[in-house]
Design a protein around this motif. Structure first.
Motif, PDB file in Angstrom:
ATOM      1  N   ASN A 416      20.829 -20.956 -21.429  1.00 45.14           N
ATOM      2  CA  ASN A 416      19.570 -20.373 -21.903  1.00 45.14           C
ATOM      3  C   ASN A 416      18.952 -19.379 -20.912  1.00 45.14           C
ATOM      4  O   ASN A 416      17.833 -18.918 -21.129  1.00 45.14           O
ATOM      5  N   LYS A 417      19.687 -19.112 -19.826  1.00 45.24           N
ATOM      6  CA  LYS A 417      19.256 -18.123 -18.826  1.00 45.24           C
ATOM      7  C   LYS A 417      17.843 -18.415 -18.321  1.00 45.24           C
ATOM      8  O   LYS A 417      16.926 -17.595 -18.442  1.00 45.24           O
ATOM      9  N   LYS A 418      17.695 -19.592 -17.743  1.00 46.21           N
ATOM     10  CA  LYS A 418      16.391 -20.063 -17.270  1.00 46.21           C
ATOM     11  C   LYS A 418      16.183 -19.755 -15.790  1.00 46.21           C
ATOM     12  O   LYS A 418      15.568 -20.542 -15.078  1.00 46.21           O
ATOM     13  N   PHE A 419      16.684 -18.633 -15.327  1.00 48.77           N
ATOM     14  CA  PHE A 419      16.588 -18.302 -13.912  1.00 48.77           C
ATOM     15  C   PHE A 419      15.544 -17.209 -13.697  1.00 48.77           C
ATOM     16  O   PHE A 419      15.404 -16.291 -14.498  1.00 48.77           O
ATOM     17  N   LYS A 420      14.828 -17.349 -12.600  1.00 56.20           N
ATOM     18  CA  LYS A 420      13.883 -16.323 -12.166  1.00 56.20           C
ATOM     19  C   LYS A 420      14.412 -15.689 -10.890  1.00 56.20           C
ATOM     20  O   LYS A 420      15.144 -16.323 -10.132  1.00 56.20           O
ATOM     21  N   PHE A 421      14.022 -14.445 -10.658  1.00 50.20           N
ATOM     22  CA  PHE A 421      14.603 -13.695  -9.546  1.00 50.20           C
ATOM     23  C   PHE A 421      13.559 -13.314  -8.498  1.00 50.20           C
ATOM     24  O   PHE A 421      12.378 -13.116  -8.787  1.00 50.20           O
ATOM     25  N   ARG A 422      14.071 -13.222  -7.261  1.00 52.30           N
ATOM     26  CA  ARG A 422      13.363 -12.582  -6.160  1.00 52.30           C
ATOM     27  C   ARG A 422      14.361 -11.636  -5.498  1.00 52.30           C
ATOM     28  O   ARG A 422      15.572 -11.815  -5.615  1.00 52.30           O
ATOM     29  N   TRP A 423      13.847 -10.631  -4.834  1.00 49.51           N
ATOM     30  CA  TRP A 423      14.762  -9.772  -4.079  1.00 49.51           C
ATOM     31  C   TRP A 423      14.185  -9.477  -2.704  1.00 49.51           C
ATOM     32  O   TRP A 423      12.986  -9.479  -2.488  1.00 49.51           O
ATOM     33  N   GLN A 424      15.131  -9.292  -1.779  1.00 46.49           N
ATOM     34  CA  GLN A 424      14.761  -9.064  -0.381  1.00 46.49           C
ATOM     35  C   GLN A 424      15.206  -7.672   0.043  1.00 46.49           C
ATOM     36  O   GLN A 424      16.376  -7.305  -0.116  1.00 46.49           O
ATOM     37  N   PRO A 425      14.291  -6.862   0.585  1.00 39.50           N
ATOM     38  CA  PRO A 425      14.677  -5.515   1.020  1.00 39.50           C
ATOM     39  C   PRO A 425      15.535  -5.566   2.285  1.00 39.50           C
ATOM     40  O   PRO A 425      15.254  -6.325   3.212  1.00 39.50           O
ATOM     41  N   ILE A 426      16.570  -4.774   2.302  1.00 41.03           N
ATOM     42  CA  ILE A 426      17.426  -4.598   3.472  1.00 41.03           C
ATOM     43  C   ILE A 426      17.162  -3.184   3.978  1.00 41.03           C
ATOM     44  O   ILE A 426      17.489  -2.214   3.293  1.00 41.03           O
ATOM     45  N   GLN A 427      16.562  -3.074   5.157  1.00 40.98           N
ATOM     46  CA  GLN A 427      16.030  -1.800   5.625  1.00 40.98           C
ATOM     47  C   GLN A 427      16.954  -1.155   6.659  1.00 40.98           C
ATOM     48  O   GLN A 427      17.623  -1.852   7.434  1.00 40.98           O
ATOM     49  N   PHE A 428      16.966   0.178   6.637  1.00 33.78           N
ATOM     50  CA  PHE A 428      17.749   0.917   7.627  1.00 33.78           C
ATOM     51  C   PHE A 428      17.145   0.724   9.014  1.00 33.78           C
ATOM     52  O   PHE A 428      15.921   0.666   9.180  1.00 33.78           O
ATOM     53  N   CYS A 429      18.018   0.641   9.997  1.00 32.10           N
ATOM     54  CA  CYS A 429      17.553   0.426  11.372  1.00 32.10           C
ATOM     55  C   CYS A 429      16.767   1.621  11.910  1.00 32.10           C
ATOM     56  O   CYS A 429      15.924   1.456  12.794  1.00 32.10           O
ATOM     57  N   ASP A 430      17.035   2.813  11.398  1.00 27.00           N
ATOM     58  CA  ASP A 430      16.311   3.983  11.880  1.00 27.00           C
ATOM     59  C   ASP A 430      14.959   4.156  11.188  1.00 27.00           C
ATOM     60  O   ASP A 430      14.264   5.148  11.411  1.00 27.00           O
ATOM     61  N   GLY A 431      14.603   3.175  10.329  1.00 26.81           N
ATOM     62  CA  GLY A 431      13.312   3.221   9.660  1.00 26.81           C
ATOM     63  C   GLY A 431      13.248   4.163   8.485  1.00 26.81           C
ATOM     64  O   GLY A 431      12.166   4.421   7.946  1.00 26.81           O
ATOM     65  N   ASP A 432      14.394   4.668   8.060  1.00 20.26           N
ATOM     66  CA  ASP A 432      14.428   5.658   6.987  1.00 20.26           C
ATOM     67  C   ASP A 432      14.654   5.001   5.628  1.00 20.26           C
ATOM     68  O   ASP A 432      15.647   5.237   4.944  1.00 20.26           O
ATOM     69  N   GLY A 433      13.734   4.114   5.239  1.00 19.37           N
ATOM     70  CA  GLY A 433      13.776   3.545   3.901  1.00 19.37           C
ATOM     71  C   GLY A 433      14.611   2.280   3.782  1.00 19.37           C
ATOM     72  O   GLY A 433      14.979   1.638   4.767  1.00 19.37           O
ATOM     73  N   ILE A 434      14.913   1.931   2.527  1.00 16.43           N
ATOM     74  CA  ILE A 434      15.597   0.681   2.182  1.00 16.43           C
ATOM     75  C   ILE A 434      17.047   0.991   1.808  1.00 16.43           C
ATOM     76  O   ILE A 434      17.314   1.874   0.986  1.00 16.43           O
ATOM     77  N   ALA A 435      17.970   0.249   2.415  1.00 12.87           N
ATOM     78  CA  ALA A 435      19.393   0.450   2.135  1.00 12.87           C
ATOM     79  C   ALA A 435      19.783  -0.186   0.808  1.00 12.87           C
ATOM     80  O   ALA A 435      20.526   0.404   0.020  1.00 12.87           O
ATOM     81  N   GLN A 436      19.308  -1.382   0.545  1.00 11.47           N
ATOM     82  CA  GLN A 436      19.590  -2.091  -0.700  1.00 11.47           C
ATOM     83  C   GLN A 436      18.637  -3.269  -0.812  1.00 11.47           C
ATOM     84  O   GLN A 436      17.853  -3.542   0.097  1.00 11.47           O
ATOM     85  N   ARG A 437      18.693  -3.965  -1.936  1.00  8.73           N
ATOM     86  CA  ARG A 437      17.896  -5.173  -2.137  1.00  8.73           C
ATOM     87  C   ARG A 437      18.841  -6.288  -2.570  1.00  8.73           C
ATOM     88  O   ARG A 437      19.626  -6.100  -3.507  1.00  8.73           O
ATOM     89  N   GLU A 438      18.747  -7.435  -1.876  1.00  7.90           N
ATOM     90  CA  GLU A 438      19.593  -8.571  -2.234  1.00  7.90           C
ATOM     91  C   GLU A 438      18.842  -9.482  -3.194  1.00  7.90           C
ATOM     92  O   GLU A 438      17.667  -9.803  -2.994  1.00  7.90           O
ATOM     93  N   LEU A 439      19.547  -9.906  -4.226  1.00 10.17           N
ATOM     94  CA  LEU A 439      18.938 -10.694  -5.293  1.00 10.17           C
ATOM     95  C   LEU A 439      19.091 -12.189  -5.012  1.00 10.17           C
ATOM     96  O   LEU A 439      20.168 -12.657  -4.642  1.00 10.17           O
TER      97      LEU A 439
END
Length: 639
Positions: A416-439
């Motif tokens: 029944n797909k009873k799952f809820k999601f969160r995601w965590q930002p994975i940020q570039f070390c040089d501070g230039d934004g987000i590389a990806q988001r892990e679910l």
């Protein structure tokens, strides 16, 4: 433009130039020849007609003269014949209209032939009888020139097509070594070091192929050297020299990583005081040999029950970390451990079930390293005090559900797909934004949410991993999560999905019909790579061929070669969380640096995990990592 096309174009141009030159020469020579031929025919016709007209003109027979001119005029290519009688000045003229058959008008309009006239005087002795003027008809010249040039063009065209086709085949064969060299260079650029290329027959290419083979061998050796360096640093920093088992530092780092992930299991602490008796009787060399043999027996017999981390954390103390198991398997593991110790004690001349104790602490709920170590140590001390072989730490915390209840709840949630999601930002070390988001996912159980640490161990135990992964991937698209952010979304795959051919087939079909493929990343645990590399290769090829990306999670956790990176070619690796907890010593930094250099040398992005504080991040920034992940930037709810 490719080298083949450049050479092909050059040959095409040169051949076209030669054909055009030959065509021009042929045209001018033919035109000149036809002009001379028409002049010669006109001279002959003028001379012949003059001789034929002389008797008729002497006799004053006008009719005979006209008849003779008509015969000549109608039998040749003449545009105009004009006969002027010298006696009375009478003039007679014959004209032929300028009509040329089978020749295009545009060709005639070129005016390739000038008007050719021939005038002559017909005499009888010294008496001038008449004036004869003949104008050649250019039709013959145009007709013959058009015919010859048409045939020439057809012949040159056929020759041109044959030459170009032959040149294409010849160039393909001649440049085949260059094509092979190009493909080999692309493989080297992609850090794929295959077998050496065979030397071509072309002398000029032999040195080039030899240089490429040498370069490939050197780069391959560099990678192997880095791999060997990682192995040497691991052995130096994380392996106990006497037993060959992981040391205390490695065990503690694995505990940190284990407790930060959704899992289950237990920690065993065993104190083997009988080894001191062996030492006192036979010396340290026999003791160390006994420890080495004991370690081999532990690895051989205990890993048959379930894979585990076995380490020597003190002179006579060993730690056993058993993960992703239930209470029954932990009990079987304990029985096998006691039996193995007793067998080795008997061989060493010691009494079984004496002079050793084992403390067991089972993971229940949220725990940290201090908690589980304290519980295991308390259980060990209790066993020593009560002179028992083992003691199980008692806890008042109860499991949320039984195994069968978890089966029912998880099966219902997946269906029944009873799952809820969160995601965590994975940020570039040089501070230039987000590389990806892990679910991350949570499970709805009535009015409460169960986190992954509570239900994921049962997903693996109940073999529901492939079903869960299908459910989560479908839910991601149904909830349009990929459209909420431009950054790639990382989804962790379970061990079962990696080894399941049916899941591979389903994923291939799903990705072929899915949108935003370039924004989805699949993460494969390194343990899954070592357990079944062939299945991982098949799965990774499916992901890559469909335009998605994949990475290796827990990179560097396993004790083994990094050569699998060349075969799988992941887009990124996530350094295992255990490295974030290593002491800040020179040797540990060198181990991290060597692992990162292996990945970076293959042009693979490196993401550090387990970052909790700014000081940790600064330490890894010095190692040229690309991005970081941890509770320094915690997960966010998607609601």
């Amino acid at each position: 433009m490719t080298l083949f096309r450049q050479i092909y174009s050059l040959l095409f141009s040169l051949f076209l130039l030669v054909v055009a030159s030959l065509g021009y020469v042929q045209f001018t020579e033919t035109q000149s020849f036809l002009t001379k031929q028409m002049e010669s025919d006109l001279n002959n016709a003028s001379t012949s007609l003059g001789l034929m007209l002389t008797p008729a003109l002497e006799a004053g027979d006008t009719a005979a003269a006209e008849t003779l001119v008509n015969v000549i005029f109608e039998g040749g290519y003449y545009q105009n014949v004009k006969l002027t009688w010298m006696v009375d000045g009478k003039q007679q003229e014959w004209n032929n209209p300028l009509r040329i058959e089978d020749v295009p008008q545009w060709f005639i309009n070129l005016n390739l032939f000038k008007t050719i006239k021939k005038q002559s005087t017909i005499t009888s002795g010294w008496l001038q009888l008449a004036q004869l003027e003949i104008t050649a008809h250019p039709g013959f010249g145009y007709h013959e020139l058009w015919r010859i040039m048409s045939n020439t063009i057809i012949a040159f065209s056929l020759l041109f097509l044959v030459a170009i086709f032959t040149a294409r085949i010849g160039l393909t064969w001649i440049l085949k070594p260059l094509h092979t060299l190009s493909e080999h260079a692309k493989s080297i650029a992609a850090r794929q070091f295959g077998p050496d290329m065979a030397l071509p027959k072309t002398t000029e290419l032999k040195d080039l192929v030899t240089a490429f083979n040498s370069m490939s061998a050197q780069l391959k050796q560099v990678f192997h050297s880095l791999d060997e360096e990682v192995g040497a640093l691991r052995k130096k920093n994380l392996v106990d020299p006497a037993s060959g088992l992981p040391n205390r530092q490695y065990v503690v780092s694995r505990l940190n990583g284990w407790l930060s992930e959704p899992s289950s299991g237990a920690l065993f602490l065993a104190k083997l005081d009988w080894l001191e008796e062996v030492h006192s009787k036979y010396g340290y060399q026999v003791r160390d040999e006994t420890i080495r043999i004991l370690a081999e027996k532990f690895q051989l017999q205990l890993n048959e029950i379930t894979p585990s981390v076995i380490g020597r954390i003190a002179a006579y103390e060993f730690a056993f970390l058993v993960t992703d198991v239930e209470h029954d398997q932990i009990s079987r593991y304990l029985q096998t451990l006691i039996r193995t110790i007793n067998q080795e004690m008997s061989k060493a001349g010691c009494k079984p079930n004496e002079d050793f104790a084992i403390g067991i602490a089972e993971r229940i709920g949220q725990m940290n390293v201090s908690d589980i170590l304290a519980q295991a140590d308390n259980a060990l001390q209790k066993a020593l005090q009560e002179n028992k072989t083992f003691h199980w730490f008692e806890t008042t915390e109860q499991q949320l559900f039984t195994r069968e209840q978890w089966r029912d709840n998880l099966s219902h949630a997946i269906s029944n797909k009873k799952f809820k999601f969160r995601w965590q930002p994975i940020q570039f070390c040089d501070g230039d934004g987000i590389a990806q988001r892990e679910l991350y996912c949570q499970l709805e159980l009535g009015d409460q949410l169960a986190h992954a640490g509570q239900f994921m161990p049962y997903i693996e135990l109940l073999s529901l991993g492939a079903l869960l992964d299908k459910c989560l991937i479908e839910t991601v698209y149904e909830q349009k999560l990929l459209e909420r952010s431009y950054e790639p979304l990382a989804i962790n795959l379970t061990h079962q999905s990696i080894n399941d051919p049916q899941f591979h087939e389903w994923l291939n079909h799903f990705l072929r019909n899915a949108a935003f493929i370039e924004r989805i990343c699949f993460e494969i645990p390194e343990a899954g790579v070592y357990s079944d590399l062939k299945s991982c290769q098949h799965l990774c090829n499916i992901i890559r061929d469909n335009g998605a990306k994949f990475g290796i999670d827990h990179f560097g956790r396993q004790f083994g070669s990094m050569s699998y990176l060349q075969e799988l070619r992941p887009s990124y690796v996530k350094l295992d969380q255990s490295f974030a907890y290593y002491d800040e010593t020179h040797h540990n930094s060198e181990l991290c640096r060597a692992l990162i250099n292996v990945a970076k040398g293959l042009d693979i992005q490196v993401i550090v995990t387990g970052i909790q504080e700014q000081a940790q991040l600064e330490r890894f920034n010095e190692l040229r990592t690309d991005a970081y992940q941890g509770f320094i930037a915690p997960p966010l709810n998607l609601d």
